[in-house]
Design a protein around this motif. Structure first.
Motif, mmCIF file in Angstrom:
data_model
loop_
_atom_site.group_PDB
_atom_site.id
_atom_site.type_symbol
_atom_site.label_atom_id
_atom_site.label_comp_id
_atom_site.label_asym_id
_atom_site.label_seq_id
_atom_site.Cartn_x
_atom_site.Cartn_y
_atom_site.Cartn_z
ATOM 1 N N CYS A 285 0.873 -1.162 0.000
ATOM 2 C CA CYS A 285 0.000 0.000 0.000
ATOM 3 C C CYS A 285 0.916 1.219 0.000
ATOM 4 O O CYS A 285 1.645 1.462 0.974
ATOM 5 C CB CYS A 285 -0.914 0.005 1.219
ATOM 6 N N ILE A 286 0.896 1.964 -1.095
ATOM 7 C CA ILE A 286 1.804 3.095 -1.299
ATOM 8 C C ILE A 286 1.046 4.381 -1.022
ATOM 9 O O ILE A 286 -0.039 4.606 -1.575
ATOM 10 C CB ILE A 286 2.343 3.092 -2.741
ATOM 11 N N VAL A 287 1.603 5.251 -0.186
ATOM 12 C CA VAL A 287 0.953 6.510 0.173
ATOM 13 C C VAL A 287 1.795 7.664 -0.341
ATOM 14 O O VAL A 287 2.928 7.871 0.116
ATOM 15 C CB VAL A 287 0.762 6.627 1.692
ATOM 16 N N ALA A 413 9.518 12.237 -7.031
ATOM 17 C CA ALA A 413 10.683 11.452 -6.634
ATOM 18 C C ALA A 413 10.271 10.253 -5.788
ATOM 19 O O ALA A 413 10.790 9.139 -5.970
ATOM 20 C CB ALA A 413 11.664 12.334 -5.871
ATOM 21 N N PHE A 414 9.363 10.474 -4.839
ATOM 22 C CA PHE A 414 8.936 9.359 -3.988
ATOM 23 C C PHE A 414 8.272 8.263 -4.807
ATOM 24 O O PHE A 414 8.564 7.070 -4.619
ATOM 25 C CB PHE A 414 7.976 9.854 -2.904
ATOM 26 N N LEU A 415 7.385 8.623 -5.702
ATOM 27 C CA LEU A 415 6.671 7.605 -6.485
ATOM 28 C C LEU A 415 7.632 6.807 -7.353
ATOM 29 O O LEU A 415 7.425 5.607 -7.565
ATOM 30 C CB LEU A 415 5.588 8.264 -7.332
ATOM 31 N N ARG A 416 8.676 7.428 -7.841
ATOM 32 C CA ARG A 416 9.661 6.679 -8.624
ATOM 33 C C ARG A 416 10.310 5.601 -7.767
ATOM 34 O O ARG A 416 10.462 4.447 -8.192
ATOM 35 C CB ARG A 416 10.722 7.651 -9.156
ATOM 36 N N ILE A 435 -2.490 5.329 -2.617
ATOM 37 C CA ILE A 435 -3.304 6.380 -2.020
ATOM 38 C C ILE A 435 -2.689 7.724 -2.373
ATOM 39 O O ILE A 435 -1.520 7.981 -2.053
ATOM 40 C CB ILE A 435 -3.405 6.202 -0.495
ATOM 41 N N VAL A 436 -3.478 8.563 -3.036
ATOM 42 C CA VAL A 436 -2.956 9.857 -3.488
ATOM 43 C C VAL A 436 -4.076 10.894 -3.414
ATOM 44 O O VAL A 436 -5.186 10.660 -3.907
ATOM 45 C CB VAL A 436 -2.370 9.745 -4.914
ATOM 46 N N LEU A 460 -4.718 -2.823 -9.505
ATOM 47 C CA LEU A 460 -4.179 -1.659 -8.818
ATOM 48 C C LEU A 460 -5.352 -0.821 -8.341
ATOM 49 O O LEU A 460 -6.168 -0.367 -9.142
ATOM 50 C CB LEU A 460 -3.293 -0.834 -9.755
ATOM 51 N N GLY A 461 -5.448 -0.633 -7.036
ATOM 52 C CA GLY A 461 -6.490 0.206 -6.476
ATOM 53 C C GLY A 461 -5.949 1.591 -6.205
ATOM 54 O O GLY A 461 -4.970 1.740 -5.469
ATOM 55 N N VAL A 462 -6.548 2.607 -6.810
ATOM 56 C CA VAL A 462 -6.161 3.992 -6.571
ATOM 57 C C VAL A 462 -7.172 4.591 -5.596
ATOM 58 O O VAL A 462 -8.349 4.731 -5.933
ATOM 59 C CB VAL A 462 -6.110 4.800 -7.882
ATOM 60 N N ASN A 463 -6.714 4.878 -4.390
ATOM 61 C CA ASN A 463 -7.592 5.308 -3.294
ATOM 62 C C ASN A 463 -8.666 4.272 -2.982
ATOM 63 O O ASN A 463 -9.746 4.590 -2.488
ATOM 64 C CB ASN A 463 -8.224 6.673 -3.595
#
Length: 569
Positions: A285-287, A413-416, A435-436, A460-463
C-alpha cells in the motif's frame, strides 16, 4: 505425494459422472444458462445467514459481532454480485448485443482500455464514485478487445471438459466464484474439492448449486492434500484451478519428493494439463505525500487498517507493506492514526492454520514490534532491511503490517522509488494499493499517471484497497501476466471476468479519496459515505445484509432502508 493408501473408488466415480455430463453442459442453450443463474440468486439468499454465520463461528466470533460484516461481504454478497455481473453480460448477448458497449473501449496511445465498472445504473448509484478500467496487453486493439470478449458465446466455444477447482480456505465465496467462472466463462463442468479449513461450507454450496449438481455439472468432494493430489493427476480431469500459495501450485506441478526441484529446473512437470492459479504475494500500500487534513489522516488510517485487518489478514491481497515517504511530515501523523484505529478495534484472533508460527517469525525478526489491541495485531513501523526481512520476503497471511520508508522530497521522486521497490523487491503481482490526494494527482499528473502505468500488478487500487476488485465480478482477478509454471509468482490467468475479456494485463480500480460530503473539499464529487467494508463502519453488518438482498433482487422500495444504514456508517 503418496496416494497408494487412498480408496479412490468414490473419486473415480465422481470424475466419471461429471465428465460424462460435460457435453450436456456445452449444449445447454444461453437462455437456459441465464435461467439457471436467475434461479441461483434466491438460493443464495435463502442460505445467506447460515453461510455467513458458519464463517463467523469458525473464526471465533458470533454472527452478530461487529466483525461479521466481512462474512457477508466475502460470502453471500460477493456471490450474488458476481452472479449479477454474469447475468448482465449474458442478457446483453441474448438480446443480440455485443457484450461490451462500443463507447466502453478506448484505444489510448499506450494500450487499449475497457471501462467495466460501473456497468449498470445500480452500480453507479450504490458505489457512486467507484470506477474500474481494464488495461489490455500491449498490441491489443480496441476492435480486437471487443471481438474477443465472451468467446464462449460468440462462436469460439471450447470442447467439453472437466475442471478441478481446488477451493481456498480463507474467503467463503472464492470456491463458488471459481466454479461460476469455469462453468460460464470457460464452458467446463466442475469438481470442487473443498479446503479442510472451511469444508463446513459444503452443504451450503450444494444447496446453492443444487440444479447444477442434479444435472451432473458440478460435484463437491472433501479431503486434504492426498485427495487433491490424486484428482490433479487423474486422467479424467482436463484443467485445474487453484487458489492458495506458490508452494501449493509447485506441489501439484512438480511434486514434493527429492526430485521435485530438478523437475522444475528441467521443466518436466508431473502433469501437463493447463493449471490456472491465484496465489497471493506481498502486497504493498503506497501513500503519496500530499496536503492532507486531519480528517484525511483519520479516514485513510481506517482504510489502510481495513486493507490489513479484514479477515485477520488472512487474505492473499491483504496489505502487508505500507510504503511511506521518509521526508513527508504526514508520515508520523498517519502512523499515529493507524495505531489509534488498531487499538480501538474489537478483539479477535488469527484463526487460519499456521498463523501463530508466521506471526512468531515476525516477532523474532522484530522483538520491538508494536502489539495493538490484542497480541496478534502487529505493527513494525520502520523496516530498514529492504531485502531479507520476513515481512518483505514472505507472505505472512496474518495480522502483521510492516512499514517501509523511502526517500523522495517530492511526490514525483517518492513515487519513482516506490514503484521500483514494489516491482523489483516485493514478491508477487496480485494487487497493490496507491493512495494519493486528488490535489496531488492534479499537480503531479504525469508522475502519478506513470506510477499507475508502471506498477506491475493484476489489480491496482487507486484510493481503493485492491481487494475490492475481487468482489465486483466485472473486474478480472489474477496476477499480472508473465509468470510461468517454473516461476509461478502470484499465478497465471484471470477469474471473476464477467465480460470474459481476453489478453488482460491489469485492472485499475478507483474510489473517492474522501467520503461524502467531505469529498467536495478534496475534489471527489461522489455520494459515497464510509464504505461498508471498512472495519470501522459501525453499521456495516446491517448495510451489507440489505445490500445482499438488493443485489440479488433490485427494487426501488429497498433503497431507503439501505441508504439509511449506509449513511450512518
Amino acid at each position: 505425494m503418496n496416494t497408494s493408501a487412498l480408496d479412490t473408488s468414490f473419486l473415480d466415480r465422481t470424475v466419471a459422472h461429471v465428465r460424462g455430463n460435460a457435453a450436456s453442459w456445452s449444449s445447454t442453450a444461453l437462455d437456459e444458462r441465464i435461467a439457471l443463474l436467475e434461479r441461483l440468486q434466491p438460493r443464495v439468499l435463502a442460505r445467506a445467514a447460515e453461510m455467513a454465520g458458519a464463517g463467523s463461528l469458525a473464526k471465533g466470533y458470533e454472527p452478530d459481532s461487529a466483525w461479521a460484516a466481512e462474512d457477508w461481504i466475502g460470502g453471500p454478497w460477493a456471490l450474488v454480485q458476481n452472479t449479477a455481473a454474469l447475468l448482465h453480460v449474458l442478457r446483453r448477448i441474448a438480446a443480440g448485443r455485443d457484450p461490451l458497449a462500443a463507447k466502453a473501449v478506448h484505444e489510448e496511445k499506450d494500450c487499449t482500455r475497457v471501462d467495466v465498472f460501473p456497468a449498470t445504473g445500480w452500480d453507479a448509484l450504490l458505489l457512486n464514485g467507484f470506477t474500474a478500467q481494464v488495461w489490455m496487453c500491449p498490441g491489443v486493439t480496441a476492435e480486437q478487445a471487443r471481438a474477443r470478449a465472451a468467446g464462449e458465446y460468440r462462436g469460439r466455444q471450447g470442447d467439453p471438459a472437466l475442471a478441478l477447482v481446488l477451493g481456498a480456505g480463507n474467503v467463503s465465496a472464492i470456491t463458488a466464484l471459481d466454479i461460476l467462472h469455469k462453468l460460464y466463462a470457460e464452458g467446463q463442468v466442475v469438481i470442487a474439492k473443498m479446503n479442510p479449513v472451511n469444508a463446513y461450507l459444503r452443504p451450503h454450496f450444494e444447496y446453492v448449486f443444487a440444479e447444477f449438481v442434479e444435472r451432473g455439472w458440478v460435484r463437491f468432494v472433501d479431503g486434504g492434500a492426498v485427495e487433491g493430489a490424486y484428482l490433479t493427476r487423474h486422467d479424467g480431469v482436463d484443467t485445474i484451478h487453484v487458489t492458495g500459495s506458490d508452494r501449493t501450485h509447485d506441489a501439484i506441478v512438480w511434486g514434493t519428493d527429492e526430485d521435485a526441484e530438478q523437475r522444475r529446473r528441467d521443466d518436466l512437470p508431473l502433469i501437463a494439463k493447463p493449471v490456472s492459479s491465484e496465489l497471493g504475494g506481498v502486497s504493498p500500500c503506497i501513500v503519496a505525500p500530499g496536503p492532507w487534513s486531519d480528517a484525511d489522516f483519520r479516514f485513510q488510517a481506517e482504510h489502510i487498517v481495513t486493507s490489513k485487518m479484514n479477515n485477520s489478514g488472512h487474505n492473499c491481497i491483504a496489505s502487508q507493506i505500507l510504503v511511506l515517504p521518509r521526508e513527508w511530515d504526514g508520515t508520523e501523523r498517519l502512523l499515529d492514526e493507524i495505531r489509534r484505529v488498531l487499538r480501538a478495534l474489537p478483539a479477535r484472533t488469527d484463526y487460519y492454520p499456521g498463523a501463530a508460527g508466521r506471526l512468531g517469525a515476525v516477532r523474532e525478526a522484530h522483538p520491538q514490534a508494536e502489539a495493538h489491541g490484542d497480541d496478534c495485531r502487529l505493527l513494525v513501523p520502520d523496516i530498514t532491511d529492504h531485502h531479507d526481512d520476513v515481512l518483505i520476503t514472505d507472505e505472512v497471511f496474518g495480522s502483521a503490517l510492516g512499514v517501509v520508508r523511502l526517500p523522495g522530497a517530492s511526490p514525483d521522486a517518492f513515487l519513482r522509488h516506490a514503484v521500483d521497490f514494489a516491482n523489483d523487491t516485493l514478491p508477487g503481482t496480485l494487487g497493490a494499493t496507491l493512495i494519493v490526494h486528488p490535489k496531488t494527482e492534479k499537480a503531479h499528473r504525469e508522475a502519478v499517471g506513470t506510477a499507475i502505468a508502471e506498477l506491475r500488478y493484476g489489480t491496482l487500487g487507486v484510493n481503493c484497497w485492491s481487494g475490492v476488485g475481487f468482489l465486483l465480478g466485472f473486474t478480472p482477478w489474477g496476477a499480472f501476466p508473465g509468470h510461468t509454471r517454473q516461476d509461478i509468482g502470484s499465478g497465471i490467468g484471470f477469474v471473476h471476468n464477467a465480460f470474459m475479456l481476453e489478453d488482460v494485463e491489469k485492472t485499475v480500480l478507483r474510489a473517492p479519496f474522501a467520503p461524502a460530503p467531505r469529498g467536495l473539499l478534496t475534489g471527489d464529487l461522489s455520494l459515497s459515505p464510509r464504505p461498508p467494508y471498512f472495519v470501522t463502519n459501525s453499521t456495516a453488518l446491517t448495510t451489507v445484509k440489505r445490500l445482499t438482498r438488493f443485489t440479488a433482487a433490485p427494487s426501488l422500495v429497498k433503497l431507503p432502508a439501505l441508504f439509511a444504514s449506509a449513511l450512518r456508517g
